[in-house]
Write a protein that holds these residues in place. Structure first.
Motif, PDB file in Angstrom:
ATOM      1  N   ALA A  62       0.674  -1.473   0.175  1.00 12.35           N
ATOM      2  CA  ALA A  62       0.374  -0.267   0.186  1.00 12.35           C
ATOM      3  C   ALA A  62       1.097   1.238   0.277  1.00 12.35           C
ATOM      4  CB  ALA A  62      -1.141  -0.053   1.468  1.00 12.35           C
ATOM      5  N   ILE A 107      -5.429  -2.578   0.188  1.00 10.86           N
ATOM      6  CA  ILE A 107      -4.239  -3.862   0.542  1.00 10.86           C
ATOM      7  C   ILE A 107      -4.762  -4.768  -0.628  1.00 10.86           C
ATOM      8  CG2 ILE A 107      -3.432  -5.941   1.722  1.00 10.86           C
ATOM      9  CD1 ILE A 107      -3.464  -3.673   4.128  1.00 10.86           C
ATOM     10  N   GLY A 111      -3.239  -2.786  -4.113  1.00  6.04           N
ATOM     11  CA  GLY A 111      -2.009  -3.298  -4.280  1.00  6.04           C
ATOM     12  C   GLY A 111      -1.350  -4.233  -5.186  1.00  6.04           C
TER      13      GLY A 111
END
Ligand SMILES: NC(=O)c1ccc[n+]([C@@H]2O[C@H](COP(=O)([O-])OP(=O)(O)OC[C@H]3O[C@@H](n4cnc5c(N)ncnc54)[C@H](OP(=O)(O)O)[C@@H]3O)[C@@H](O)[C@H]2O)c1
Length: 253
Positions: A62, A107, A111
């Protein structure tokens, strides 16, 4: 895609399923394995296991600067495994705010997307290369008790299809790994049968080797997909039971 002599990077590789991936790559003869980890010290046990082949890399998926720095440093990667993930165990409506849902999207979706974007040129340097994204059965059937997590895995699954199409010309395969219930810290609250992380990694490596688009890595993933195909409404009603903490599939014991 040959695993032997490949160079792999595993995000969240310091423990759980990620650690099993690292060990499986080493076992299969990967030339080098980068262990993406938020705290480099947390991967020391893996570096110690194979000091000549394992490199720990500070990598919070992140954190855009760390993602870019990893792509510059690990510029020989031929297989990228987007494994890092977060499960906040919150509901969508009945939560005080949306911070859990936002963190899971950050995330579990943004990500891996940032990793794919940063590493696409690195992967392109090889004649053949691969991306594997660790998803979830909660990404093929929505689980209300996993209110923010489930949509983030749906999004990541759709991303696999789009990225696969975009990277086809550079011969980078993209494999979506549908994972059921696994014996890791993330699933420590789950009762009933849980697969070993090593089983997931072994199934995944086979899928990567044959350039599979999507594979079910374990019994629960297969079962959820079968139930969904058989009776989608019954499957949705069964998943509702997750709101009261009940077990959501029959599964193995
Ligand atoms: N366990 C299951 O039943 C199950 C089922 C389906 C899918 N999955 C998926 O499998 C993957 C691995 O989960 P797991 O079961 O192995 O869980 P885990 O043992 O909790 O491990 C999660 C890993 O992700 C890392 N991580 C979390 N946020 C990160 C971030 N922002 N940047 C980089 N790394 C981060 C953690 O790092 P730290 O050590 O620093 O916290 C840890 O290494 C996840 O994508 C998860 O959604 C798991």
């Amino acid at each position: 895609m040959n695993i032997k002599d490949s160079v792999a990077l595993v995000t969240g590789g310091n423990r759980g399923i990620g650690e099993a991936f690292v060990r499986a790559f080493l076992e299969a003869g990967a030339r080098r394995v980068y262990v993406g980890t938020r705290q480099v010290g947390n991967a020391q046990h893996l570096v110690d296991a194979a000091p000549d082949r394992v490199v720990a890399v500070a990598l919070d998926v992140a954190n855009p600067e760390q993602v870019e720095a990893a792509a510059r440093r690990c510029n020989d990667v031929s297989i990228l495994v987007n494994n890092a993930g977060q499960f906040s165990m919150r509901r969508l409506i009945d939560s005080p705010d949306m911070s859990g849902a936002r963190a899971e999207m950050e995330i579990n979706y943004f990500g891996p997307l940032a990793m794919c974007r940063a590493f696409a040129p690195v992967l392109a340097r090889h004649g053949e290369s691969a991306i594997a994204n660790v998803l979830s059965a909660a990404g093929i059937v929505a689980v209300p008790g996993m209110g923010g997590y489930s949509p983030s895995k749906f999004a990541a699954r759709a991303m696999c299809t789009c990225v696969r199409a975009e990277l086809a010309a550079q011969n980078t395969s993209v494999t979506a790994l549908i994972v059921g219930s696994v014996d890791t810290r993330m699933a420590s609250h789950v009762e009933g049968f849980k697969e070993s992380p090593a089983t997931i990694a072994a199934a995944a490596l086979k899928g990567i080797e044959r350039g599979a688009h999507e594979i079910d890595t374990d019994f629960m993933a297969v079962e959820v997909r079968a139930n969904l195909a058989r009776d989608p409404k019954a499957q949705e009603m069964q998943m509702r039971r997750s709101l009261t903490g009940e077990r959501v599939t029959t599964g193995r014991r």
